[in-house]
Design a protein around this motif. Structure first.
Motif, PDB file in Angstrom:
ATOM      1  N   LEU A  35     -18.696 -69.923  -9.060  1.00  0.00           N
ATOM      2  CA  LEU A  35     -20.746 -70.082  -9.204  1.00  0.00           C
ATOM      3  C   LEU A  35     -21.247 -68.644  -8.717  1.00  0.00           C
ATOM      4  N   ARG A  36     -20.739 -67.602  -7.659  1.00  0.00           N
ATOM      5  CA  ARG A  36     -21.388 -67.016  -6.478  1.00  0.00           C
ATOM      6  C   ARG A  36     -22.051 -67.378  -5.954  1.00  0.00           C
ATOM      7  N   SER A  37     -22.366 -68.274  -5.142  1.00  0.00           N
ATOM      8  CA  SER A  37     -23.563 -69.177  -4.777  1.00  0.00           C
ATOM      9  C   SER A  37     -23.568 -68.974  -3.357  1.00  0.00           C
ATOM     10  N   THR A  51     -15.922 -77.625  -2.513  1.00  0.00           N
ATOM     11  CA  THR A  51     -16.970 -76.962  -2.147  1.00  0.00           C
ATOM     12  C   THR A  51     -16.357 -75.318  -2.033  1.00  0.00           C
ATOM     13  N   ARG A  52     -15.695 -75.156  -1.377  1.00  0.00           N
ATOM     14  CA  ARG A  52     -15.508 -73.333  -1.795  1.00  0.00           C
ATOM     15  C   ARG A  52     -15.296 -72.781  -2.869  1.00  0.00           C
ATOM     16  N   VAL A  55     -23.635 -80.401  -8.049  1.00  0.00           N
ATOM     17  CA  VAL A  55     -23.557 -78.613  -8.113  1.00  0.00           C
ATOM     18  C   VAL A  55     -24.074 -78.086  -8.929  1.00  0.00           C
ATOM     19  N   GLU A  56     -24.432 -78.630 -10.365  1.00  0.00           N
ATOM     20  CA  GLU A  56     -24.824 -78.202 -11.282  1.00  0.00           C
ATOM     21  C   GLU A  56     -26.190 -77.972 -10.825  1.00  0.00           C
ATOM     22  N   THR A  57     -27.050 -79.223 -10.452  1.00  0.00           N
ATOM     23  CA  THR A  57     -28.925 -78.522 -10.062  1.00  0.00           C
ATOM     24  C   THR A  57     -29.323 -77.761  -9.017  1.00  0.00           C
ATOM     25  N   ALA A  58     -27.979 -78.038  -8.258  1.00  0.00           N
ATOM     26  CA  ALA A  58     -28.350 -76.815  -6.650  1.00  0.00           C
ATOM     27  C   ALA A  58     -28.267 -76.123  -7.416  1.00  0.00           C
ATOM     28  N   TRP A  59     -27.144 -75.055  -7.833  1.00  0.00           N
ATOM     29  CA  TRP A  59     -26.682 -73.945  -8.350  1.00  0.00           C
ATOM     30  C   TRP A  59     -27.926 -73.707  -9.569  1.00  0.00           C
ATOM     31  N   GLU A 114     -14.115 -84.235 -14.227  1.00  0.00           N
ATOM     32  CA  GLU A 114     -14.952 -83.229 -15.114  1.00  0.00           C
ATOM     33  C   GLU A 114     -15.940 -82.558 -14.188  1.00  0.00           C
ATOM     34  N   ALA A 115     -15.721 -82.180 -12.772  1.00  0.00           N
ATOM     35  CA  ALA A 115     -16.525 -81.214 -11.418  1.00  0.00           C
ATOM     36  C   ALA A 115     -15.506 -79.767 -11.533  1.00  0.00           C
ATOM     37  N   LEU A 116     -14.434 -80.354 -11.404  1.00  0.00           N
ATOM     38  CA  LEU A 116     -13.581 -78.771 -11.610  1.00  0.00           C
ATOM     39  C   LEU A 116     -13.917 -78.013 -12.831  1.00  0.00           C
ATOM     40  N   ALA A 117     -13.672 -78.897 -14.188  1.00  0.00           N
ATOM     41  CA  ALA A 117     -13.904 -77.964 -15.608  1.00  0.00           C
ATOM     42  C   ALA A 117     -15.450 -77.728 -15.144  1.00  0.00           C
ATOM     43  N   ASN A 118     -16.047 -78.312 -14.909  1.00  0.00           N
ATOM     44  CA  ASN A 118     -17.848 -77.169 -15.287  1.00  0.00           C
ATOM     45  C   ASN A 118     -17.532 -76.545 -14.937  1.00  0.00           C
ATOM     46  N   VAL A 119     -17.512 -76.225 -12.966  1.00  0.00           N
ATOM     47  CA  VAL A 119     -17.714 -75.419 -12.271  1.00  0.00           C
ATOM     48  C   VAL A 119     -16.730 -74.339 -13.207  1.00  0.00           C
ATOM     49  N   LEU A 120     -15.638 -74.283 -13.564  1.00  0.00           N
ATOM     50  CA  LEU A 120     -14.537 -73.132 -13.776  1.00  0.00           C
ATOM     51  C   LEU A 120     -15.713 -73.110 -15.348  1.00  0.00           C
TER      52      LEU A 120
END
Length: 257
Positions: free
Chosen positions: A158-160, A151-152, A194-198, A231-237
């Motif tokens: 994403l500057r969320s 989450t951090r 993460v993608e949808t919330a962001w 997958e989550a880490l790669a997408n977020v980065l």
């Protein structure tokens, strides 16, 4: 589904959730009796899909979609979103079917989405663990560490401003849901949350994070894997890099060949 004014559709993606699905459905029917439920089963080898059909046969509020194999949480929700919009529902609920999300807390999330005379309803309500009042029950330290660290990282990349980007207990106003380009979403696993919330955050959607109690699954086994985390880490980065990538100045964009 019932032929009536449609208000709430609860989406329950399943893969080998035979042990917990009946209690989850019963809990939703008890605490949100006016809601419809759509089970999206990915060909569970343990017979979850067949059990869901038996429940649906006895309860017109429950329906089932069968997919031929495990295709990922994100694609299941995208399919459910499309069905909800086509069906004219006002609110769409994302919820785990393994007992981790408490149906007793669903009315609180729905109330935050509906609003009242003093407060306008939110376009997205997130049942949050990492806010004051949020709790996690029966998670080992390393699961807490992975979730909080993820989450951090997502918030920074994403500057969320959101405190629990990865939570899967949500209520979405269909008016805002219709603004999502479902075909443009590219996450198959838990990165979908993460993608949808962001995306909603960037669209200017009013978002409320309501504290919840998250309970370690009541049965079955976790679907989390190293591949899903990767997958989550790669997408977020990747999204974070795009966010920071220098863009051409307007004068450069106006130049024609």
């Amino acid at each position: 589904m019932r032929d009536r004014a449609r208000d709430v559709l609860v989406l329950l993606p399943t893969f080998e959730e035979r042990a917990t699905l009946p209690a989850t459905i019963a809990g939703v029917r008890s605490h949100a009796p006016g809601a419809d439920i759509l089970v999206i089963d990915d060909g569970s080898p343990d017979g979850t899909g067949r059990l869901a059909e038996e429940i649906a046969a006895a309860d017109p509020a429950v329906s089932v979609l069968h997919r031929p194999g495990k295709q990922g949480l994100g694609t299941a929700y995208a399919l459910g979103f499309a069905r909800a919009l086509a069906g004219g529902y006002r609110y769409v609920v994302e919820m785990d079917s393994d007992g981790s999300h408490l149906p007793a807390e669903l009315p609180v999330l729905l109330a935050a989405a509906r609003g009242d005379a003093r407060n306008r309803g939110a376009g997205l309500v997130i049942g949050a663990r990492w806010v004051p009042g949020g709790r996690i029950v029966n998670w080992p330290w390393y699961r807490r560490w992975v979730s909080r660290t993820g989450t951090r990282v997502a918030r920074i990349a994403l500057r969320s401003e959101l405190r629990d980007l990865t939570s899967g207990f949500r209520v979405i106003d269909a008016g805002w849901l219709a603004r999502l380009e479902l075909d443009a979403l590219d996450s198959h696993g838990y990165a979908f949350q993460v993608e949808t919330a962001w995306t909603f955050e960037r669209l200017g959607c009013p978002i409320v994070e309501v504290p919840i109690t998250f309970v370690e699954r009541a049965g079955g086994r976790s679907k989390m894997s190293l591949g899903i985390v990767a997958e989550a880490l790669a997408n977020v980065l990747r999204w974070g890099w795009r966010l920071r990538r220098p863009r051409p100045h307007s004068s450069e964009r106006e130049i024609t060949p």
